[in-house]
Design a protein around this motif. Structure first.
Motif, PDB file in Angstrom:
ATOM      1  N   ASP A 126      85.918  21.269 100.841  1.00  9.94           N
ATOM      2  CA  ASP A 126      85.403  21.640 102.168  1.00  9.94           C
ATOM      3  C   ASP A 126      86.346  22.607 102.881  1.00  9.94           C
ATOM      4  OD1 ASP A 126      83.198  20.089 101.776  1.00  9.94           O
ATOM      5  OD2 ASP A 126      83.864  18.422 103.041  1.00  9.94           O
ATOM      6  N   VAL A 127      87.632  22.321 102.810  1.00  9.07           N
ATOM      7  CA  VAL A 127      88.623  23.191 103.452  1.00  9.07           C
ATOM      8  C   VAL A 127      88.589  24.585 102.820  1.00  9.07           C
ATOM      9  CG1 VAL A 127      91.091  23.610 103.741  1.00  9.07           C
ATOM     10  CG2 VAL A 127      90.158  21.333 104.203  1.00  9.07           C
ATOM     11  N   ALA A 128      88.544  24.631 101.497  1.00 10.94           N
ATOM     12  CA  ALA A 128      88.496  25.922 100.798  1.00 10.94           C
ATOM     13  C   ALA A 128      87.250  26.717 101.191  1.00 10.94           C
ATOM     14  CB  ALA A 128      88.522  25.693  99.286  1.00 10.94           C
ATOM     15  N   HIS A 129      86.130  25.993 101.326  1.00  9.66           N
ATOM     16  CA  HIS A 129      84.871  26.655 101.702  1.00  9.66           C
ATOM     17  C   HIS A 129      84.952  27.223 103.120  1.00  9.66           C
ATOM     18  CE1 HIS A 129      80.615  27.548 101.774  1.00  9.66           C
ATOM     19  NE2 HIS A 129      80.439  26.778 102.839  1.00  9.66           N
ATOM     20  N   ILE A 130      85.516  26.445 104.037  1.00 12.12           N
ATOM     21  CA  ILE A 130      85.637  26.888 105.431  1.00 12.12           C
ATOM     22  C   ILE A 130      86.576  28.092 105.531  1.00 12.12           C
ATOM     23  CG2 ILE A 130      86.502  26.248 107.721  1.00 12.12           C
ATOM     24  CD1 ILE A 130      85.533  23.357 107.053  1.00 12.12           C
ATOM     25  N   LEU A 131      87.690  28.050 104.819  1.00  8.96           N
ATOM     26  CA  LEU A 131      88.638  29.169 104.846  1.00  8.96           C
ATOM     27  C   LEU A 131      87.984  30.449 104.328  1.00  8.96           C
ATOM     28  CD1 LEU A 131      91.949  27.495 103.613  1.00  8.96           C
ATOM     29  CD2 LEU A 131      91.266  28.056 105.954  1.00  8.96           C
ATOM     30  N   LYS A 132      87.125  30.284 103.327  1.00  8.04           N
ATOM     31  CA  LYS A 132      86.422  31.443 102.784  1.00  8.04           C
ATOM     32  C   LYS A 132      85.446  32.010 103.805  1.00  8.04           C
ATOM     33  CE  LYS A 132      83.767  32.935  98.741  1.00  8.04           C
ATOM     34  NZ  LYS A 132      83.140  32.498  97.454  1.00  8.04           N
ATOM     35  N   LEU A 133      84.754  31.111 104.530  1.00  7.81           N
ATOM     36  CA  LEU A 133      83.783  31.544 105.530  1.00  7.81           C
ATOM     37  C   LEU A 133      84.447  32.293 106.681  1.00  7.81           C
ATOM     38  CD1 LEU A 133      81.371  28.461 105.822  1.00  7.81           C
ATOM     39  CD2 LEU A 133      80.845  30.697 104.838  1.00  7.81           C
ATOM     40  N   ILE A 134      85.608  31.786 107.101  1.00  8.78           N
ATOM     41  CA  ILE A 134      86.286  32.441 108.233  1.00  8.78           C
ATOM     42  C   ILE A 134      87.258  33.525 107.767  1.00  8.78           C
ATOM     43  CG2 ILE A 134      86.083  30.363 109.655  1.00  8.78           C
ATOM     44  CD1 ILE A 134      89.025  29.796 109.145  1.00  8.78           C
ATOM     45  N   LYS A 138      95.582  31.909 104.750  1.00 10.20           N
ATOM     46  CA  LYS A 138      96.751  31.080 105.052  1.00 10.20           C
ATOM     47  C   LYS A 138      96.760  30.657 106.522  1.00 10.20           C
ATOM     48  CE  LYS A 138      99.634  33.143 101.445  1.00 10.20           C
ATOM     49  NZ  LYS A 138     100.914  33.835 101.146  1.00 10.20           N
ATOM     50  N   PRO A 139      96.017  29.620 106.855  1.00  4.77           N
ATOM     51  CA  PRO A 139      96.010  29.138 108.242  1.00  4.77           C
ATOM     52  C   PRO A 139      97.357  28.510 108.597  1.00  4.77           C
ATOM     53  CG  PRO A 139      94.862  27.601 106.822  1.00  4.77           C
ATOM     54  CD  PRO A 139      95.168  28.799 105.967  1.00  4.77           C
ATOM     55  N   GLU A 140      97.701  28.540 109.866  1.00  7.03           N
ATOM     56  CA  GLU A 140      98.962  27.945 110.311  1.00  7.03           C
ATOM     57  C   GLU A 140      98.933  26.432 110.185  1.00  7.03           C
ATOM     58  OE1 GLU A 140      99.826  29.278 114.212  1.00  7.03           O
ATOM     59  OE2 GLU A 140      99.922  31.405 113.665  1.00  7.03           O
ATOM     60  N   ALA A 141      97.752  25.847 110.392  1.00  8.33           N
ATOM     61  CA  ALA A 141      97.630  24.387 110.283  1.00  8.33           C
ATOM     62  C   ALA A 141      96.178  24.024 110.007  1.00  8.33           C
ATOM     63  CB  ALA A 141      98.096  23.719 111.576  1.00  8.33           C
ATOM     64  N   ILE A 142      95.987  22.874 109.390  1.00  9.43           N
ATOM     65  CA  ILE A 142      94.644  22.345 109.131  1.00  9.43           C
ATOM     66  C   ILE A 142      94.618  20.907 109.637  1.00  9.43           C
ATOM     67  CG2 ILE A 142      92.963  21.683 107.370  1.00  9.43           C
ATOM     68  CD1 ILE A 142      94.119  23.923 105.624  1.00  9.43           C
TER      69      ILE A 142
END
Length: 214
Positions: A126-134, A138-142
């Motif tokens: 889910d995290v990988a999918h969201i990062l791809k969408l946005i 390399k987000p600062e935090a999740i």
């Protein structure tokens, strides 16, 4: 040999469970089932374990897996067997082809570990999918929000009774749930619309927190 981490316990639980199944498949000549298990499912588990563990321990896997593939790939199995040297987890034998079939250690099989690992896998995907969408590599935090423990009660009631009226009636009798009947109603509707997704194994909030922290 070091102590297995959580991913290692899951991996070897899966391995020994598969050994039990493969042994029965060999005895009944279910060759398609065997090849699916040892060349696809076990390798998928191995790849996931390698991603998940900081210190993967593979000695036991390769000793036992080599014996499982021997009837299909005898020459490769003998090469592996020779390279492994003195065995620690399988009965030592000069050749893999004459070694006893590996014995499953039922003490290592724990089906609850599957639910924990499935949860982690879904979070990571889910995290990988969201990062791809946005479009952010390399987000600062999740932030991962663990579900409230009271929701486990609602899930359990829905899985058992499969009826909105009964679920709400039982919830009214629960001191914790009776104080939030509006939220219970909304959640119960969601659960009952997707009964297939709540009948399998699940982990509690504490286990979720432990898994995410680890």
């Amino acid at each position: 040999v070091g102590k297995l981490d959580a991913a290692g316990k899951w991996f070897y639980s899966r391995l020994h469970e598969k050994i039990l199944l493969v042994q029965d498949d060999y005895e009944n000549l279910r060759l398609r089932h065997i090849s699916q298990a040892i060349f696809y499912e076990m390798i998928n588990d191995l790849q996931w374990y390698m991603k998940r563990s900081n210190e993967p321990q593979l000695r036991e896997f390769f000793e036992l897996w080599t014996l499982l593939i021997c009837p299909f790939m005898p020459h490769m199995a003998e090469e592996f067997w020779h390279e492994l040297g003195k065995k620690k987890y399988a009965d030592d034998s000069k050749f893999a082809s004459i070694a006893p079939f590996p014995r499953a250690d039922k003490r290592k099989i724990d089906k609850t570990l599957d639910a924990r690992e499935d949860y982690l896998r879904s979070v990571i995907e889910d995290v990988a999918h969201i990062l791809k969408l946005i479009k952010k590599e390399k987000p600062e935090a999740i932030a991962v929000i663990i579900h409230s423990p009271w929701k486990e009660k609602v899930r359990s009631l829905c899985a058992i009774h499969k009826n909105m009226q009964i679920v709400m009636g039982q919830s009214k009798k629960d001191k914790e749930l009776s104080s939030k009947m509006g939220e219970v109603s909304v959640l119960a509707v969601k659960f009952l619309k997707n009964l297939g997704s709540i009948t399998g194994n699940a982990i509690g909030a504490k286990e979720e927190y432990s898994a995410i922290s680890e």
